[in-house]
Write a protein that holds these residues in place. Structure first.
Motif, PDB file in Angstrom:
ATOM      1  N   PRO A  64      17.277  -0.487  -2.242  1.00  8.78           N
ATOM      2  CA  PRO A  64      17.427  -0.801  -3.813  1.00  8.78           C
ATOM      3  C   PRO A  64      17.372   0.464  -4.467  1.00  8.78           C
ATOM      4  O   PRO A  64      18.149   0.667  -5.366  1.00  8.78           O
ATOM      5  N   LEU A  65      16.283   1.209  -3.829  1.00  7.20           N
ATOM      6  CA  LEU A  65      16.097   2.284  -4.616  1.00  7.20           C
ATOM      7  C   LEU A  65      17.141   3.513  -4.611  1.00  7.20           C
ATOM      8  O   LEU A  65      17.759   4.102  -5.614  1.00  7.20           O
ATOM      9  N   SER A  66      17.933   3.492  -3.493  1.00  8.62           N
ATOM     10  CA  SER A  66      19.137   4.272  -3.316  1.00  8.62           C
ATOM     11  C   SER A  66      20.268   3.758  -3.977  1.00  8.62           C
ATOM     12  O   SER A  66      21.176   4.713  -4.621  1.00  8.62           O
ATOM     13  N   ARG A  67      20.316   2.474  -4.296  1.00 14.14           N
ATOM     14  CA  ARG A  67      21.364   1.977  -5.363  1.00 14.14           C
ATOM     15  C   ARG A  67      21.243   2.381  -6.438  1.00 14.14           C
ATOM     16  O   ARG A  67      22.117   2.678  -7.219  1.00 14.14           O
ATOM     17  N   LEU A  68      19.858   2.403  -6.920  1.00 16.20           N
ATOM     18  CA  LEU A  68      19.476   2.720  -8.330  1.00 16.20           C
ATOM     19  C   LEU A  68      19.849   3.994  -8.566  1.00 16.20           C
ATOM     20  O   LEU A  68      20.223   4.561  -9.729  1.00 16.20           O
ATOM     21  N   VAL A  69      19.567   4.985  -7.595  1.00 19.83           N
ATOM     22  CA  VAL A  69      19.869   6.353  -7.854  1.00 19.83           C
ATOM     23  C   VAL A  69      21.444   6.744  -8.013  1.00 19.83           C
ATOM     24  O   VAL A  69      21.829   7.138  -8.949  1.00 19.83           O
ATOM     25  N   ARG A  70      22.053   5.929  -7.194  1.00 18.25           N
ATOM     26  CA  ARG A  70      23.695   6.134  -7.137  1.00 18.25           C
ATOM     27  C   ARG A  70      24.028   5.347  -8.761  1.00 18.25           C
ATOM     28  O   ARG A  70      24.869   6.014  -9.478  1.00 18.25           O
ATOM     29  N   TYR A  71      23.447   4.345  -9.097  1.00 15.96           N
ATOM     30  CA  TYR A  71      23.776   3.857 -10.570  1.00 15.96           C
ATOM     31  C   TYR A  71      23.386   4.748 -11.697  1.00 15.96           C
ATOM     32  O   TYR A  71      24.212   5.230 -12.425  1.00 15.96           O
ATOM     33  N   ALA A  72      22.306   5.553 -11.295  1.00 20.63           N
ATOM     34  CA  ALA A  72      21.984   6.562 -12.660  1.00 20.63           C
ATOM     35  C   ALA A  72      23.125   7.826 -12.424  1.00 20.63           C
ATOM     36  O   ALA A  72      23.408   8.334 -13.529  1.00 20.63           O
ATOM     37  N   GLU A  73      23.438   8.178 -11.075  1.00 24.10           N
ATOM     38  CA  GLU A  73      24.371   9.097 -11.257  1.00 24.10           C
ATOM     39  C   GLU A  73      25.533   8.801 -11.899  1.00 24.10           C
ATOM     40  O   GLU A  73      26.325   9.777 -12.348  1.00 24.10           O
ATOM     41  N   VAL A 102       0.830  -1.130  -0.042  1.00 26.63           N
ATOM     42  CA  VAL A 102       0.115  -0.194  -0.056  1.00 26.63           C
ATOM     43  C   VAL A 102       0.895   1.349  -0.094  1.00 26.63           C
ATOM     44  O   VAL A 102       0.659   2.271  -0.661  1.00 26.63           O
ATOM     45  N   THR A 103       1.875   1.091   0.834  1.00 26.91           N
ATOM     46  CA  THR A 103       3.023   2.397   0.768  1.00 26.91           C
ATOM     47  C   THR A 103       3.382   2.584  -0.407  1.00 26.91           C
ATOM     48  O   THR A 103       3.730   3.788  -0.882  1.00 26.91           O
ATOM     49  N   LEU A 104       3.801   1.373  -1.110  1.00 23.78           N
ATOM     50  CA  LEU A 104       4.398   1.531  -2.530  1.00 23.78           C
ATOM     51  C   LEU A 104       3.484   2.231  -3.494  1.00 23.78           C
ATOM     52  O   LEU A 104       3.904   3.146  -4.359  1.00 23.78           O
ATOM     53  N   GLY A 128      14.708  10.407  -7.900  1.00 27.00           N
ATOM     54  CA  GLY A 128      14.951   9.149  -7.301  1.00 27.00           C
ATOM     55  C   GLY A 128      14.896   9.494  -5.738  1.00 27.00           C
ATOM     56  O   GLY A 128      14.252   8.967  -5.065  1.00 27.00           O
ATOM     57  N   ASN A 129      15.726  10.587  -5.322  1.00 28.90           N
ATOM     58  CA  ASN A 129      15.916  10.738  -3.881  1.00 28.90           C
ATOM     59  C   ASN A 129      14.537  11.317  -3.529  1.00 28.90           C
ATOM     60  O   ASN A 129      14.237  10.958  -2.269  1.00 28.90           O
ATOM     61  N   GLU A 130      13.852  12.312  -4.365  1.00 30.21           N
ATOM     62  CA  GLU A 130      12.743  12.771  -3.777  1.00 30.21           C
ATOM     63  C   GLU A 130      11.758  11.444  -3.814  1.00 30.21           C
ATOM     64  O   GLU A 130      10.725  11.453  -2.624  1.00 30.21           O
ATOM     65  N   PHE A 131      11.696  10.426  -4.495  1.00 37.08           N
ATOM     66  CA  PHE A 131      10.680   9.418  -4.285  1.00 37.08           C
ATOM     67  C   PHE A 131      10.986   8.674  -3.014  1.00 37.08           C
ATOM     68  O   PHE A 131      10.143   8.290  -2.160  1.00 37.08           O
ATOM     69  N   ILE A 132      12.198   8.519  -2.511  1.00 38.30           N
ATOM     70  CA  ILE A 132      12.464   7.795  -1.390  1.00 38.30           C
ATOM     71  C   ILE A 132      12.289   8.748  -0.201  1.00 38.30           C
ATOM     72  O   ILE A 132      11.655   8.155   0.833  1.00 38.30           O
ATOM     73  N   TYR A 150      10.502  -0.658   5.367  1.00 31.54           N
ATOM     74  CA  TYR A 150      10.977   0.483   4.768  1.00 31.54           C
ATOM     75  C   TYR A 150      12.474   0.454   4.046  1.00 31.54           C
ATOM     76  O   TYR A 150      12.627   0.824   2.909  1.00 31.54           O
ATOM     77  N   LEU A 151      13.287  -0.238   4.964  1.00 36.33           N
ATOM     78  CA  LEU A 151      14.481  -0.479   4.341  1.00 36.33           C
ATOM     79  C   LEU A 151      14.660  -1.114   3.140  1.00 36.33           C
ATOM     80  O   LEU A 151      15.435  -0.764   2.149  1.00 36.33           O
ATOM     81  N   LEU A 152      13.736  -2.252   3.222  1.00 34.40           N
ATOM     82  CA  LEU A 152      13.987  -3.097   1.981  1.00 34.40           C
ATOM     83  C   LEU A 152      13.424  -2.347   0.585  1.00 34.40           C
ATOM     84  O   LEU A 152      13.937  -2.849  -0.513  1.00 34.40           O
ATOM     85  N   MET A 153      12.691  -1.429   0.848  1.00 36.24           N
ATOM     86  CA  MET A 153      12.251  -0.395  -0.269  1.00 36.24           C
ATOM     87  C   MET A 153      13.041   0.517  -0.614  1.00 36.24           C
ATOM     88  O   MET A 153      13.657   0.696  -1.864  1.00 36.24           O
ATOM     89  N   THR A 154      13.652   1.149   0.523  1.00 33.34           N
ATOM     90  CA  THR A 154      14.704   2.327   0.171  1.00 33.34           C
ATOM     91  C   THR A 154      16.070   2.006  -0.378  1.00 33.34           C
ATOM     92  O   THR A 154      16.805   2.620  -1.232  1.00 33.34           O
TER      93      THR A 154
END
Lengths: 250, 224
Positions: free
Chosen positions: B206-215, B25-27, B154-158, B200-204
Motif C-alpha cells: 500500500p505504501l508504494s501504491r501511495l508513493v506512485r499516486y503522489a508521483e 512494532v516494526t511499523l 516515501g521510498n525511503e520509508f519503505i 512485510y508485503l502487506l505494509m510495503t
C-alpha cells in the motif's frame, strides 16, 4: 498628466562600483545618483552589466568594491542589516519568481506577515488594495500557474509594493512576456511613476523609456557611456556606441 | 517441495496475532525513526549545500560514513559501543537511534536534491522581500522542496521498514524476530517465515501504491 515634482535629494547613490565574476570585470566604476521620485531607465546591449548593476543595488549581487547609499545609509557597509534595507528597495524580476505554492494573495501577504509582523487582516487588506491597483482584484485566490505571464508579473509588482518600498527596481520585467501582455505591465509601471515612486528600470522598451523616463542611461561594457533626458538620448546621442545601439533596435 | 509441504495452515492461523503484533512494532519503530531521521536529514541536507565550510564538511562526512558502511555494523556500534562508554542504552532506544541516524543520511541527500530542485529565483525573490535565509527556506523553499521529494521520502520509508528487520539482532521483538522465535519453537520454517514476508508485503505494497499516486499528482499547483 500631472507628475509629482522631483525633489532634489538623492535617494540612491552609487559610487565607484566595481563587480567581478571571477576574472570577468562586469561593472567598471559605476557612478550614479537617482533623485527621489525620479524614473531612471537603463538601456544597453546584453552583457553590458545593467542587470548586475540593478541587482547590486539591493545586494542580490555583492559589489566587489565601491559604495551604495540609500538616503544617507551606506548599504554596502557589512554592518548594515541587509534584510531591513531590502524592505525599502523592491525588485521585480524578468522571470516573475512568484511562489508557486501560494495564491496571488498569499504571495503578497507572506513577507508583510512574516517579516514586518503585520497582522493577517491588515496584510490582506493591503494586498487586496494592491491587487485592485494592478487590476487583478478578482484573482486573489488564483495560483500563479493559473495566471498569464502579464498577470503574474502584475502580482509580482504588487508583492514588492506590499513592503512599502521607497525605491523600485525593474529588471527587464517585460522581456519574458508575449507581446500582447507587455502593455498591461507597462501601464502599471507608468501609474507607479505618476504616483512619485523612485524607479530604476532596466528595459528594452524604448517607448516606455521615452515616455516615462526622466533620464535614460546607456551602458556598454560595464560602464555608463552616456546619460541624459530621453529626448536627447534618442534623438541626439553624443556617443558613437549609443548611436549604433539605438540604430540596431529602433 | 517436501519442505514446502511443511506449510501448516493451522499453525499459520494460530500465529497470526503474534505476527501482527510484531508488524505493529516494526511499523512503530520505523515511523519514529523516519521522523527523527527527517529532522536529522533536514539539518544535514542544509549542511550539504551550506556556504559554511565546517557545517558542510561535517554533514558530508556523516552522509558518506553512513552510506559507506553496513546498517548492521551501525546498529551494533550503537548497541554495543555506547554502553561501552558507560551509558546505559536498552535495545529499543538503541535500535531507533541506529535506524534514525542511518535514515537521516539518506534523507539528507533527498532534502539536498529537493532544495536544489527549487529554482534559484525563488530564494532571490524571498530574500529581496527582506526575509532572512532561514525564513526563505522555511516559507518558500521547503514547501516546494518537500512536495518535489515526497515520493523519494516515501521510498525511503519503505526501505527503512524492510531494513528495520536488522534490529532483530539486538533483541528487539519486531516482525522478523517474532518469526524466528516461532521457528525455534516449532522447527517449522515455512509457516512463520512466509508469514513474516507476507506481513512485510502487506505494509510495503500500500505504501508504494501511495508513493506512485503522489508521483502522479506532482506537477501543477492548483486548488485540489
Amino acid at each position: 498628466m500631472l507628475r509629482k515634482g522631483l525633489e532634489n535629494t538623492p535617494k540612491v547613490r552609487v559610487v565607484e562600483l566595481h563587480k567581478y565574476f571571477g576574472n570577468l570585470h562586469v561593472l567598471k566604476g559605476i557612478n550614479l545618483e537617482v533623485k527621489k521620485g525620479e524614473v531612471v531607465v537603463i538601456i544597453g546591449p546584453s552583457g553590458s552589466g545593467k542587470s548586475t548593476l540593478l541587482r547590486c543595488i539591493n545586494r542580490l549581487e555583492e559589489p566587489t568594491s565601491g559604495k551604495i547609499y540609500l538616503d544617507n545609509t551606506e548599504i554596502t557597509d557589512p554592518k548594515v542589516d541587509i534584510n531591513k534595507v531590502r524592505q525599502k528597495i523592491g525588485i521585480v524580476f524578468q522571470s516573475f519568481n512568484l511562489f508557486p505554492h501560494l495564491t496571488a494573495l498569499e504571495n503578497i501577504t507572506l513577507a508583510p506577515i512574516k517579516v514586518q509582523k503585520r497582522s493577517k487582516e491588515e496584510a490582506e487588506k493591503v494586498a487586496k488594495e494592491l491587487l485592485r491597483k494592478v487590476g487583478l482584484e478578482d484573482k486573489a485566490s488564483a495560483y500563479p500557474d493559473q495566471l498569464s505571464g502579464g498577470q503574474q508579473q502584475r502580482v509580482a509588482i504588487a508583492r514588492a509594493l506590499a513592503m512599502n518600498p521607497e525605491v523600485m527596481l525593474f529588471d527587464e520585467v517585460t522581456s519574458a512576456l508575449d507581446p500582447e501582455l507587455v502593455k498591461e505591465v507597462l501601464d502599471v509601471m507608468r501609474n507607479l511613476a505618476m504616483e512619485g515612486m523612485t524607479m530604476i528600470v532596466v528595459t528594452h522598451e524604448m517607448g516606455f523609456a521615452r515616455e516615462v523616463g526622466d533620464r535614460v542611461i546607456f551602458m556598454d561594457g560595464g560602464k555608463i557611456i552616456e546619460e541624459g533626458p530621453p529626448r536627447q538620448i534618442f534623438s541626439k546621442p553624443k556617443h558613437e556606441r549609443t548611436r549604433k545601439f539605438l540604430s540596431m533596435i529602433l | 517441495m517436501v519442505r514446502i509441504s511443511q506449510f501448516d495452515p493451522k499453525l499459520f492461523i494460530e500465529i497470526l496475532p503474534q505476527l501482527a503484533e510484531g508488524a505493529w512494532v516494526t511499523l512503530k519503530i520505523t515511523s519514529i525513526s523516519i521522523f527523527i531521521g527527517l529532522m536529522i536529514g533536514i539539518v544535514a541536507g542544509m549542511g550539504r549545500i551550506s556556504s559554511n565550510y565546517i557545517f558542510r564538511w561535517i554533514s558530508s562526512f556523516y552522509v558518506e560514513f553512513i552510506r559507506g558502511t553496513p546498517l548492521l555494523v551501525q546498529i551494533m556500534l550503537v548497541y554495543y559501543g555506547i554502553p561501552a562508554l558507560g551509558i546505559n542504552l536498552p535495545p529499543y532506544p538503541a535500535g531507533i537511534a541506529a535506524l534514525s541516524i542511518n535514515s537521516g543520511a539518506y534523507i539528507a541527500e533527498i532534502i539536498k536534491a529537493g532544495i536544489q530542485s527549487v529554482h534559484r529565483g525563488q530564494m532571490e525573490a524571498a530574500r529581496s522581500l527582506g526575509m532572512t535565509y532561514l525564513q526563505a527556506m522555511r516559507y518558500v523553499i521547503f514547501p516546494q522542496a518537500f512536495r518535489n521529494v515526497l515520493p523519494a521520502l516515501g521510498n525511503e520509508f519503505i526501505a527503512l521498514l524492510k531494513d528495520s528487520s536488522l534490529v532483530s539482532v539486538i533483541a528487539i521483538v519486531e516482525l522478523t524476530r517474532v518469526g524466528k522465535q516461532i521457528y525455534s519453537m516449532t522447527f517449522n520454517a515455512w509457516t512463520p517465515l512466509l508469514g513474516v514476508a507476507l506481513f512485510y508485503l502487506l505494509m510495503t505494497l500500500p505504501l508504494s501504491r501511495l508513493v506512485r499516486y503522489a508521483e502522479e499528482r506532482l506537477g501543477k499547483y492548483t486548488k485540489s
